[in-house]
Design an enzyme around this catalytic site. Structure first.
Site, mmCIF file in Angstrom:
data_model
loop_
_atom_site.group_PDB
_atom_site.id
_atom_site.type_symbol
_atom_site.label_atom_id
_atom_site.label_comp_id
_atom_site.label_asym_id
_atom_site.label_seq_id
_atom_site.Cartn_x
_atom_site.Cartn_y
_atom_site.Cartn_z
ATOM 1 N N CYS A 83 -2.176 -31.113 19.387
ATOM 2 C CA CYS A 83 -2.350 -30.441 18.089
ATOM 3 C C CYS A 83 -3.292 -29.250 18.211
ATOM 4 C CB CYS A 83 -2.911 -31.407 17.053
ATOM 5 S SG CYS A 83 -1.784 -32.746 16.619
ATOM 6 N N GLN A 279 16.423 -32.659 16.594
ATOM 7 C CA GLN A 279 15.125 -32.154 16.136
ATOM 8 C C GLN A 279 14.181 -33.311 15.821
ATOM 9 O OE1 GLN A 279 14.076 -29.178 16.258
ATOM 10 N NE2 GLN A 279 15.635 -27.679 15.735
ATOM 11 N N TYR A 308 24.858 -22.162 20.917
ATOM 12 C CA TYR A 308 23.798 -23.148 21.178
ATOM 13 C C TYR A 308 23.876 -24.274 20.133
ATOM 14 C CZ TYR A 308 22.139 -18.917 23.502
ATOM 15 O OH TYR A 308 22.065 -17.776 24.254
ATOM 16 N N CYS A 405 12.830 -20.702 17.288
ATOM 17 C CA CYS A 405 11.612 -21.501 17.465
ATOM 18 C C CYS A 405 10.497 -20.675 18.092
ATOM 19 C CB CYS A 405 11.893 -22.753 18.303
ATOM 20 S SG CYS A 405 12.488 -22.379 19.964
#
Length: 450
Positions: A83, A279, A308, A405
């Site tokens: 994180c 995902q 993709y 992304c």
């Protein structure tokens, strides 16, 4: 030439954020990345490293903290590299991510298009439906930042509690029977990774990645996992004896139960095995796909090409509203899964899936005379190869919907599309990975009227 010196302390004001979540200040004319600093904060910064065009440092003394600063809610924050945003309020994290996308589009892409909104997550905790724990001697957890040192983590706040229970069962079994962890440097030892996939009905699929063909005390491991997780769907062994950073091996063997989970996404059912790509945040993926569908503006008459396409998750959502969808994907197993998923969801007659390189197959479709109304792309982090952008433009769709992304490669590709007559019309960000530095973007590019 900067006059900064390593080991010296300088006054600084944090002006914004870098792509990795660090605060950014300008000190003596040089950009300094300050770990754990928030926008608007003032204090002194200790310079730890100076590179060619930037420096890195940490806060030595904080004089004016931000109102968005909070105490981290995880005892491993800072030691674990998972994180990057646990020291700030979620609203500040969302604004940092929205600005990052907007800045990249303007700076790299030359696109003056506002990122009008970022869709934040309802749940910022325990949203991950897949985790891959590296295993080391005495530790099952995550890597420390920028290293391959495994931090032993009892409970991660990004993973379901089911995963925490399974991890404890595997660790206890390894300790009890002295099952050795794999050692990257020597290539010796057995257990490399613990892979866990969960679904929204509360089942868990467990896979052990091993440097060998079998496990010692296999029955005792099954007993431990079944006792820890009554909703255990199956246990799979993945054989990986190569010296590689790739996690999963190519050989899978089911030790107990079944080797797949079923999950629903946007009303469609998908069967997921260990190697399937899906995902990791289901709720936010539904938001992302709904935005992509909205940007595609389908009426039911369109031909859509998706590059993709993976196991067909976006393709099936598009197929509900389009005349036909052609999906392209390089991984053979994913293409087989996409065809099966289309069949199981009653959409086989509206979809066609092709296996191969996106650039090669896009060129093949273009030669076949396929003239899509909409092209949807969801490429990996490296974005689109230049020839893929060229081929999409040659196909001449009215609209290109780009799901990204990585804001930097998106911005680079937006610039290429602009040179070929496709102008950015809309952009929205979606937070699929709360508390980490990753952010997804949906972008609409429209063909200029000639």
């Amino acid at each position: 030439m900067s006059m900064l010196k390593e080991g010296q302390v300088y006054p600084a004001v944090i002006e914004g954020y870098a792509s990795g979540g660090e605060g950014v200040a300008r000190v003596e004319g040089m950009a300094v990345f300050v770990k754990g600093a928030l926008r608007g904060e003032r204090g002194s910064v200790l310079i730890e490293h100076i590179g060619h065009s930037a420096a890195w440092g940490r806060i030595a003394k904080l004089l004016e903290p931000s109102s968005a600063r909070i105490g981290p809610d995880c005892p491993y924050y800072g030691a674990c590299g998972g994180c990057q945003f646990r020291h700030m309020a979620y609203e500040e994290e969302l604004e940092a991510k929205r600005r990052r996308v907007e800045d990249a589009l303007r700076r790299i892409g030359g696109a003056d298009v506002p990122v009008s909104v970022i869709h934040g997550a309802e749940n910022t905790r325990r949203y991950r439906n897949k985790v891959q724990f590296p295993v080391a001697d005495g530790a099952i957890g995550y890597y420390a930042g920028r290293t391959h040192k495994v931090v032993d983590i009892d409970d991660c706040l990004l993973q379901p509690e089911l995963d925490t229970l399974c991890r404890a069962a595997v660790k206890g079994w390894m300790e009890r029977f002295r099952v050795p962890a794999y050692d990257e440097r020597s290539g010796k030892g057995l257990i490399r990774h613990l892979f866990l996939r969960t679904n929204s009905t509360g089942e868990v699929l467990c896979c052990l990645v091993v440097n060998g063909k079998k496990l010692p005390h296999e029955g005792e491991l099954m007993d431990a996992l079944r006792a820890a997780a009554p909703t255990l769907a199956g246990v799979v062994l993945s054989v990986n004896t190569r010296k590689t950073n790739v996690i999963l091996g190519n050989e899978f063997r089911t030790l107990w139960g079944r080797d797949w989970l079923e999950e629903t996404l946007c009303g469609h059912a998908f069967r997921l095995s260990v190697p399937s790509f899906f995902q990791v945040n289901r709720a936010q993926t539904e938001v992302l796909y709904r935005r992509a569908l909205d940007f595609a503006a389908l009426t039911g008459a369109e031909t859509v090409v998706e590059l993709y396409c993976g196991i067909g998750t976006i393709s099936l959502t598009l197929a509900e509203r389009a005349k036909r969808v052609i999906g392209v994907e390089v991984v053979p197993q994913a293409v087989a899964d996409a065809k099966e998923n289309a069949r199981r969801n009653g959409l086989a007659d509206k979809t066609r899936f092709e296996c191969g390189d996106a650039g090669d197959l896009a060129a093949k479709l273009e030669r076949e005379g396929v003239r899509p109304d909409v092209v949807v792309v969801d490429p990996p982090r490296k974005g689109l190869a230049p020839e893929v952008v060229d081929t999409i433009a040659k196909m001449g769709p009215d609209r290109v919907v780009y799901v990204s992304c990585d804001p930097a490669t998106l911005a680079r590709d937006v610039k290429r599309f602009g040179e070929l007559g496709y102008v950015p019309a809309r952009a929205e960000a979606v937070d699929l990975f709360p508390r980490t530095a990753h952010v997804e973007t949906v972008m609409l590019l429209q063909r200029e009227a000639s």
